[in-house]
Design a protein around this motif. Sequence first.
Motif, PDB file in Angstrom:
ATOM      1  N   ARG A   4      22.218  46.931   2.662  1.00 12.54           N
ATOM      2  CA  ARG A   4      23.221  47.504   1.752  1.00 12.54           C
ATOM      3  C   ARG A   4      22.655  47.647   0.345  1.00 12.54           C
ATOM      4  O   ARG A   4      22.907  48.626  -0.337  1.00 12.54           O
ATOM      5  CB  ARG A   4      24.461  46.613   1.768  1.00 12.54           C
ATOM      6  CG  ARG A   4      25.577  47.160   0.954  1.00 12.54           C
ATOM      7  CD  ARG A   4      26.798  46.304   1.091  1.00 12.54           C
ATOM      8  NE  ARG A   4      27.866  46.929   0.354  1.00 12.54           N
ATOM      9  CZ  ARG A   4      29.025  46.403   0.143  1.00 12.54           C
ATOM     10  NH1 ARG A   4      29.298  45.224   0.652  1.00 12.54           N
ATOM     11  NH2 ARG A   4      29.934  47.034  -0.545  1.00 12.54           N
ATOM     12  N   ARG A   7      20.397  50.677   0.140  1.00 16.48           N
ATOM     13  CA  ARG A   7      21.191  51.908   0.080  1.00 16.48           C
ATOM     14  C   ARG A   7      21.737  52.139  -1.322  1.00 16.48           C
ATOM     15  O   ARG A   7      21.750  53.254  -1.817  1.00 16.48           O
ATOM     16  CB  ARG A   7      22.328  51.868   1.104  1.00 16.48           C
ATOM     17  CG  ARG A   7      21.858  52.071   2.532  1.00 16.48           C
ATOM     18  CD  ARG A   7      23.021  52.321   3.481  1.00 16.48           C
ATOM     19  NE  ARG A   7      24.040  51.288   3.452  1.00 16.48           N
ATOM     20  CZ  ARG A   7      24.073  50.221   4.260  1.00 16.48           C
ATOM     21  NH1 ARG A   7      23.125  50.056   5.161  1.00 16.48           N
ATOM     22  NH2 ARG A   7      25.041  49.339   4.180  1.00 16.48           N
ATOM     23  N   ARG A  11      20.855  55.275  -3.718  1.00 18.54           N
ATOM     24  CA  ARG A  11      21.936  56.094  -4.267  1.00 18.54           C
ATOM     25  C   ARG A  11      21.825  56.168  -5.787  1.00 18.54           C
ATOM     26  O   ARG A  11      21.981  57.230  -6.380  1.00 18.54           O
ATOM     27  CB  ARG A  11      23.288  55.552  -3.854  1.00 18.54           C
ATOM     28  CG  ARG A  11      24.433  56.418  -4.347  1.00 18.54           C
ATOM     29  CD  ARG A  11      25.759  55.982  -3.840  1.00 18.54           C
ATOM     30  NE  ARG A  11      25.894  54.539  -4.053  1.00 18.54           N
ATOM     31  CZ  ARG A  11      26.963  53.838  -3.733  1.00 18.54           C
ATOM     32  NH1 ARG A  11      27.981  54.426  -3.165  1.00 18.54           N
ATOM     33  NH2 ARG A  11      27.016  52.549  -3.943  1.00 18.54           N
TER      34      ARG A  11
END
Length: 137
Positions: A4, A7, A11
């Motif tokens: 997570r 990611r 992003r």
Amino acid sequence: MPTRNNRKKKRAARIAGVLLFVLAAYVVVVSALTLLGYSEPKTTYVGIAVLVAAAAIMPWLAKEKRKLSALTGSAALRADAAESGLCAYLALVALVGLGISAIWQVTWADPVAALVIVPLILREGREALRGKACGCC
């Protein structure tokens, strides 16, 4: 499998890359409007002070962010370092353009100088979108 945290970092790097492309578009539009006579650079003491401060502080800040990015492997921080470095370049370009415009009354110097830096902004934006965390990879 990506975590997570990875990611989120990717992003953030993509967002920074998109912001660099937005900056490039802004520079092109404002420069074009100036070259076409719809606006002209206005010199203010506050503006000059901000440009001088950015030209002096941002290279150091970009360097420190690059170091930290290399240590942490953070693509988002690398993109942020690129934005800080570009801020310094843009400040220098603006100072040179305003100086030429003020001294020699060459009104097109400022927008042309700004357009010169657009390819660098686009390159850094592309690298941020790719998620490159440091200049070595």
